[in-house]
Design an enzyme around this catalytic site. Structure first.
Site, PDB file in Angstrom:
ATOM      1  N   GLU A  85       0.846  -1.213   0.000  1.00  0.00           N
ATOM      2  CA  GLU A  85       0.000   0.000   0.000  1.00  0.00           C
ATOM      3  C   GLU A  85       0.875   1.255   0.000  1.00  0.00           C
ATOM      4  O   GLU A  85       1.718   1.446   0.887  1.00  0.00           O
ATOM      5  CB  GLU A  85      -0.945  -0.024   1.210  1.00  0.00           C
ATOM      6  CG  GLU A  85      -1.983   1.082   1.144  1.00  0.00           C
ATOM      7  CD  GLU A  85      -3.040   0.981   2.238  1.00  0.00           C
ATOM      8  OE1 GLU A  85      -3.403  -0.149   2.623  1.00  0.00           O
ATOM      9  OE2 GLU A  85      -3.494   2.036   2.700  1.00  0.00           O
ATOM     10  N   LYS A 274      -7.831  -1.331  11.025  1.00  0.00           N
ATOM     11  CA  LYS A 274      -7.199  -1.736   9.758  1.00  0.00           C
ATOM     12  C   LYS A 274      -5.963  -0.874   9.519  1.00  0.00           C
ATOM     13  O   LYS A 274      -4.908  -1.366   9.106  1.00  0.00           O
ATOM     14  CB  LYS A 274      -8.206  -1.590   8.602  1.00  0.00           C
ATOM     15  CG  LYS A 274      -7.716  -2.127   7.268  1.00  0.00           C
ATOM     16  CD  LYS A 274      -6.905  -1.140   6.469  1.00  0.00           C
ATOM     17  CE  LYS A 274      -6.482  -1.716   5.130  1.00  0.00           C
ATOM     18  NZ  LYS A 274      -5.570  -0.837   4.409  1.00  0.00           N
ATOM     19  N   ASP A 290       3.978 -14.778  11.409  1.00  0.00           N
ATOM     20  CA  ASP A 290       2.708 -15.237  10.855  1.00  0.00           C
ATOM     21  C   ASP A 290       1.655 -14.130  11.002  1.00  0.00           C
ATOM     22  O   ASP A 290       1.068 -13.960  12.079  1.00  0.00           O
ATOM     23  CB  ASP A 290       2.306 -16.504  11.630  1.00  0.00           C
ATOM     24  CG  ASP A 290       1.023 -17.125  11.132  1.00  0.00           C
ATOM     25  OD1 ASP A 290       0.258 -16.451  10.424  1.00  0.00           O
ATOM     26  OD2 ASP A 290       0.783 -18.301  11.477  1.00  0.00           O
ATOM     27  N   HIS A 387      -2.524  10.335   0.485  1.00  0.00           N
ATOM     28  CA  HIS A 387      -2.709   9.009  -0.101  1.00  0.00           C
ATOM     29  C   HIS A 387      -2.570   9.074  -1.624  1.00  0.00           C
ATOM     30  O   HIS A 387      -1.870   8.269  -2.240  1.00  0.00           O
ATOM     31  CB  HIS A 387      -4.094   8.492   0.300  1.00  0.00           C
ATOM     32  CG  HIS A 387      -4.304   7.060  -0.033  1.00  0.00           C
ATOM     33  ND1 HIS A 387      -3.767   6.055   0.723  1.00  0.00           N
ATOM     34  CD2 HIS A 387      -4.967   6.473  -1.051  1.00  0.00           C
ATOM     35  CE1 HIS A 387      -4.093   4.898   0.190  1.00  0.00           C
ATOM     36  NE2 HIS A 387      -4.825   5.128  -0.888  1.00  0.00           N
TER      37      HIS A 387
HETATM   38  C1  MEV Z   1      -6.092   2.918   4.848  1.00  0.00           C
HETATM   39  O1  MEV Z   1      -5.349   1.779   4.466  1.00  0.00           O
HETATM   40  C2  MEV Z   1      -6.143   3.036   6.349  1.00  0.00           C
HETATM   41  C3  MEV Z   1      -7.033   4.161   6.884  1.00  0.00           C
HETATM   42  O2  MEV Z   1      -8.340   4.040   6.357  1.00  0.00           O
HETATM   43  C4  MEV Z   1      -7.044   4.033   8.381  1.00  0.00           C
HETATM   44  C5  MEV Z   1      -8.016   4.947   9.088  1.00  0.00           C
HETATM   45  O3  MEV Z   1      -9.033   5.335   8.519  1.00  0.00           O
HETATM   46  O4  MEV Z   1      -7.749   5.236  10.277  1.00  0.00           O
HETATM   47  C6  MEV Z   1      -6.507   5.506   6.469  1.00  0.00           C
END
Ligand code: MEV
Length: 432
Positions: A85, A274, A290, A387
């Site tokens: 990513e 996530k 792992d 991003h």
């Molecule tokens: C993207 O991979 C992760 C985010 O969505 C985490 C978040 O929203 O805190 C930017």
């Protein structure tokens, strides 16, 4: 039509590739070339990879990046991260730099024990079973000596075995619930071997003692490791949280609000966590651990009180902003891929050859830093600005941009907002 085959694993690698491209890929010559292109020219290295799994046809690469400037308990680290990513390593590096100037990260390992269970059924009287368990328990431990002696020499091993009555959940269902200390090994093989021996002894000894038989269902470690826990934290005076276009106390308050939302709202908590796993998985992968086990254990922990919630927490108290994570991490720095994969060895060396406890702390920091970076963007500029800047190269590559085209377009987007359509239109303009 897609084909089936028996004895696929017995084919040579080249036969496997031929079979798969012929039966499953439309442009078989180009597909074959691509598959072969990713094989390593060094036969020995390739063989090592071939032998990690069955039916290897090629290698699947991920970029290995490094996020420098992590100050953890007053020691500097550059953290290796394997991830695809675009923005993750950049975000980690930014967060590391931010906290480098504000005292860095403080970490502690809270606990290091792991669990394994023998699941079995028994139709007789529980009190008799309990008596039998108490009698046989020393022998359960004794019979695993060949497996545990080395671990015990180093200070680890079996900590306890309990008999658990689960008959309220499933008729006749019981467990041997065992606790282990596996030191620098992740311990899956060690725990599973001990459990299988427990099961054997427990069943066999019962044959002459109990009226009803012990029926072993399965013996397996648990990836739920709430007692293999690490904490990482950052804190500073609110006034030191200087941000562009936002005053420190507004930033601190918005940041805490964002964490609070993830604490109460599962839809947000999953995305919040996530983002944490972006950092954690990348280091777990780079260090040959792992990541599926870590993922499963972490999310179970996030739901341990019956509702899925944030793994991080934040507060402002007496003018001090604090932000922390408490997370279960069953990691190893010996055994498994750690002594086999050449890049894993490099990653561990970059980290100063940590033991498992040290690695737990580094990985927890990577998760906290990643969450800090995400919330910092989300509560200020929004996530897309950074991003999309990082994603720009992916879009250019989709359009097979030349290096010259990339230079011109990257330069253009230094002062313009990156969107997919804006990039496409710049490419078209350039090529007209
Ligand atoms: C993207 O991979 C992760 C985010 O969505 C985490 C978040 O929203 O805190 C930017």
């Amino acid at each position: 039509m897609n084909a089936s085959i028996s004895g696929f694993s017995k084919l040579t690698k080249s036969e496997k590739i031929d079979w798969i491209v012929t039966n499953y890929l439309s442009n078989s010559e180009t597909a074959k070339q691509t598959i072969l292109q990713y094989a390593n020219d060094d036969d020995k290295l390739q063989q090592l990879h071939d032998e990690f799994i069955e039916n290897t046809i090629s290698n699947y690469y991920l970029p290995l990046g490094v996020a420098p400037n992590f100050l953890i308990n007053n020691r500097l680290y550059a953290i290796p991260m394997a991830i695809e990513e675009s923005s993750v390593v950049a975000a980690a590096s930014k967060a590391a730099k931010f906290w480098l100037d504000r005292g860095g990260f403080k970490t502690t390992v809270i606990s290091t024990t792991k669990i394994g269970q023998v699941h079995f059924t028994f139709s007789g009287d529980f009190n008799i079973l309990k008596k039998y368990f108490n009698t046989v328990k020393p022998k359960l431990i004794e019979d695993t000596k060949a497996i545990t002696c080395n671990m015990e020499k180093r200070g680890g091993g079996i900590l306890d075995i309990e008999l658990r009555d689960k008959t309220k959940a499933i008729n006749g269902y019981y467990q041997l619930h065992a606790t282990f200390e596996t030191l620098d090994a992740m311990g899956a093989n060690f725990i599973n071997s001990c459990l299988e021996q427990f099961a054997k002894t427990f069943k066999t000894e019962a044959e002459t003692i109990l009226e009803a038989p012990i029926n072993i269902v399965m013996s397996i470690l648990s990836n739920y490791v709430p007692n293999c826990l690490v904490r990482a934290e950052v804190s500073c005076k609110v006034e030191d949280l200087a941000e562009k276009n936002i005053d420190p106390s507004t930033f601190a308050e918005k940041f805490v609000q964002a964490v609070n939302i993830a604490e109460v709202e599962p839809y947000r908590a999953v995305t919040h966590n996530k983002g944490i796993m972006n950092g954690i998985d990348a280091v777990v992968l780079a260090t040959g651990n792992d990541f599926r086990a870590v993922e499963a254990g972490v999310h179970a922990y996030a739901a341990k009180d019956g509702k899925y919630t944030s793994l991080t927490h934040a507060k402002i108290e007496d003018g001090i902003f604090s932000f922390w994570i408490e997370i279960p991490l069953a990691l190893g720095t010996v055994g498994g891929l750690t002594s086999l994969h050449p890049l894993v060895k490099i990653a561990l060396e970059i980290l100063g050859k940590p033991n498992a406890k040290a690695l737990m702390q580094i990985v927890a920091v990577a998760g906290l830093a990643q969450n800090f970076a995400a919330l910092r963007s989300l509560t200020t500029t929004g996530i897309q600005e950074g991003h999309m800047k990082m994603h720009l190269m992916n879009i250019l590559n989709q359009f097979n941009a030349t290096n010259k085209e990339k230079d011109v377009i990257v330069n253009h987007f230094k002062n313009n907002t990156v969107t997919h359509s804006a990039v496409v239109s710049e490419i078209e303009k350039l090529r007209r």
